[in-house]
Write a protein that holds these residues in place. Structure first.
Motif, PDB file in Angstrom:
ATOM      1  N   SER A   1     -28.670  17.369  31.920  1.00  8.32           N
ATOM      2  CA  SER A   1     -27.618  17.137  32.705  1.00  8.32           C
ATOM      3  C   SER A   1     -26.451  16.287  32.109  1.00  8.32           C
ATOM      4  O   SER A   1     -26.802  15.377  31.144  1.00  8.32           O
ATOM      5  CB  SER A   1     -27.849  16.384  34.017  1.00  8.32           C
ATOM      6  OG  SER A   1     -28.422  15.262  33.787  1.00  8.32           O
ATOM      7  N   VAL A   2     -25.137  16.415  32.320  1.00  2.11           N
ATOM      8  CA  VAL A   2     -24.143  15.675  31.767  1.00  2.11           C
ATOM      9  C   VAL A   2     -23.598  14.665  32.991  1.00  2.11           C
ATOM     10  O   VAL A   2     -23.133  15.293  34.176  1.00  2.11           O
ATOM     11  CB  VAL A   2     -22.987  16.739  31.425  1.00  2.11           C
ATOM     12  CG1 VAL A   2     -21.919  16.039  30.901  1.00  2.11           C
ATOM     13  CG2 VAL A   2     -23.390  17.787  30.430  1.00  2.11           C
ATOM     14  N   PRO A   3     -23.660  13.269  32.699  1.00  2.00           N
ATOM     15  CA  PRO A   3     -23.159  12.519  33.617  1.00  2.00           C
ATOM     16  C   PRO A   3     -21.725  12.461  33.593  1.00  2.00           C
ATOM     17  O   PRO A   3     -20.957  12.385  32.643  1.00  2.00           O
ATOM     18  CB  PRO A   3     -23.600  11.149  33.238  1.00  2.00           C
ATOM     19  CG  PRO A   3     -23.920  11.158  31.690  1.00  2.00           C
ATOM     20  CD  PRO A   3     -24.194  12.731  31.511  1.00  2.00           C
ATOM     21  N   LEU A   4     -21.117  12.556  34.879  1.00  2.00           N
ATOM     22  CA  LEU A   4     -19.773  12.450  35.053  1.00  2.00           C
ATOM     23  C   LEU A   4     -19.496  11.610  36.545  1.00  2.00           C
ATOM     24  O   LEU A   4     -20.332  11.690  37.310  1.00  2.00           O
ATOM     25  CB  LEU A   4     -19.115  13.833  35.483  1.00  2.00           C
ATOM     26  CG  LEU A   4     -18.790  14.846  34.247  1.00  2.00           C
ATOM     27  CD1 LEU A   4     -18.367  16.248  35.002  1.00  2.00           C
ATOM     28  CD2 LEU A   4     -18.154  14.080  33.205  1.00  2.00           C
ATOM     29  N   THR A   5     -18.417  10.900  36.355  1.00  2.00           N
ATOM     30  CA  THR A   5     -18.009  10.390  37.438  1.00  2.00           C
ATOM     31  C   THR A   5     -17.412  11.310  38.524  1.00  2.00           C
ATOM     32  O   THR A   5     -16.884  12.379  37.960  1.00  2.00           O
ATOM     33  CB  THR A   5     -17.049   8.985  37.196  1.00  2.00           C
ATOM     34  OG1 THR A   5     -15.656   9.649  36.785  1.00  2.00           O
ATOM     35  CG2 THR A   5     -17.493   7.872  36.246  1.00  2.00           C
ATOM     36  N   LYS A   6     -17.330  10.958  39.633  1.00  2.00           N
ATOM     37  CA  LYS A   6     -16.670  11.892  40.524  1.00  2.00           C
ATOM     38  C   LYS A   6     -15.282  12.341  40.316  1.00  2.00           C
ATOM     39  O   LYS A   6     -14.785  13.163  40.357  1.00  2.00           O
ATOM     40  CB  LYS A   6     -16.500  10.862  42.131  1.00  2.00           C
ATOM     41  CG  LYS A   6     -16.262  12.120  43.072  1.00  2.00           C
ATOM     42  CD  LYS A   6     -16.250  11.139  44.529  1.00  2.00           C
ATOM     43  CE  LYS A   6     -15.862  11.924  45.622  1.00  2.00           C
ATOM     44  NZ  LYS A   6     -15.888  11.094  46.895  1.00  2.00           N
ATOM     45  N   TYR A   7     -14.478  11.268  39.828  1.00  2.00           N
ATOM     46  CA  TYR A   7     -13.109  11.397  39.414  1.00  2.00           C
ATOM     47  C   TYR A   7     -13.077  12.365  38.137  1.00  2.00           C
ATOM     48  O   TYR A   7     -12.240  13.176  37.868  1.00  2.00           O
ATOM     49  CB  TYR A   7     -12.549   9.951  38.985  1.00  2.00           C
ATOM     50  CG  TYR A   7     -11.038  10.037  38.474  1.00  2.00           C
ATOM     51  CD1 TYR A   7      -9.958  10.534  39.148  1.00  2.00           C
ATOM     52  CD2 TYR A   7     -10.697   9.915  37.111  1.00  2.00           C
ATOM     53  CE1 TYR A   7      -8.571  10.638  38.742  1.00  2.00           C
ATOM     54  CE2 TYR A   7      -9.380   9.995  36.611  1.00  2.00           C
ATOM     55  CZ  TYR A   7      -8.407  10.425  37.277  1.00  2.00           C
ATOM     56  OH  TYR A   7      -7.422  10.372  37.023  1.00  2.00           O
ATOM     57  N   GLY A   8     -13.933  12.074  37.070  1.00  2.00           N
ATOM     58  CA  GLY A   8     -13.929  12.867  36.021  1.00  2.00           C
ATOM     59  C   GLY A   8     -14.187  14.309  36.269  1.00  2.00           C
ATOM     60  O   GLY A   8     -13.783  15.211  35.618  1.00  2.00           O
ATOM     61  N   ALA A   9     -15.308  14.492  37.143  1.00  2.00           N
ATOM     62  CA  ALA A   9     -15.598  15.808  37.386  1.00  2.00           C
ATOM     63  C   ALA A   9     -14.387  16.527  38.302  1.00  2.00           C
ATOM     64  O   ALA A   9     -14.212  17.852  37.872  1.00  2.00           O
ATOM     65  CB  ALA A   9     -16.925  16.090  38.581  1.00  2.00           C
TER      66      ALA A   9
END
Length: 158
Positions: free
Chosen positions: A3-11
């Motif tokens: 899995s690739v961690p992303l912030t809500k904003y980054g996604a």
């Protein structure tokens, strides 16, 4: 798959880029290819070659973004229950113990990192040194210029 961690904003930024590529860039490339084809002989047509290269880039980026979003682990810092601990998506206020300079960094995914916006990748040396620590802790970071010590002043989840 990892899995690739992303912030809500980054996604959201990746989704916007994907939408732009699919709805606008694809159409522009298709039109450019059609225009170049109308000029005749494709074997010596630089416009056609350039349009096909652009098409390959756009389609490759679309596939890359779809892959990242399909494996994304979206982390909203506002919903974290980290109790003052530095975790992914948190914003950390630091003081350089050597010169007293204060800085703030948000720990984000690789695709979101932008030092100008004070966003550092979770894989960066400073983020790796900070993860799991608390306000008041002193951390040593292996920077390219040599080891540096920072005191964690505050951990925020915005």
């Amino acid at each position: 798959m990892t899995s690739v961690p992303l912030t809500k904003y980054g996604a959201e930024l990746l989704r916007e880029e994907l939408h732009q590529l699919k709805t606008k860039e694809r159409r522009i490339v298709i039109d450019a290819i059609a225009e170049a084809r109308s000029h005749g002989d494709l074997s010596e047509n630089a416009e056609y070659d350039a349009a096909k290269e652009r098409q390959a880039f756009v389609e490759g980026r679309i596939a890359e973004l779809e892959g990242k979003l399909s494996t994304a682990q979206i982390i909203d810092p506002a919903t974290l229950d980290a109790e003052g601990r530095v975790v992914f998506a948190s914003t950390v206020d630091l003081e350089d113990l050597e010169n007293g300079q204060k800085v703030s960094y948000q720990i984000v995914g690789v695709d979101e990192a932008d030092l100008k916006l004070s966003k550092v990748s979770v894989t960066s040396p400073i983020a790796r040194a900070l993860i799991g620590k608390y306000a008041g802790d002193v951390v040593e970071v292996q920077a390219p210029s040599g080891p540096r010590e920072y005191e964690i002043l505050e951990v925020r989840y915005v």
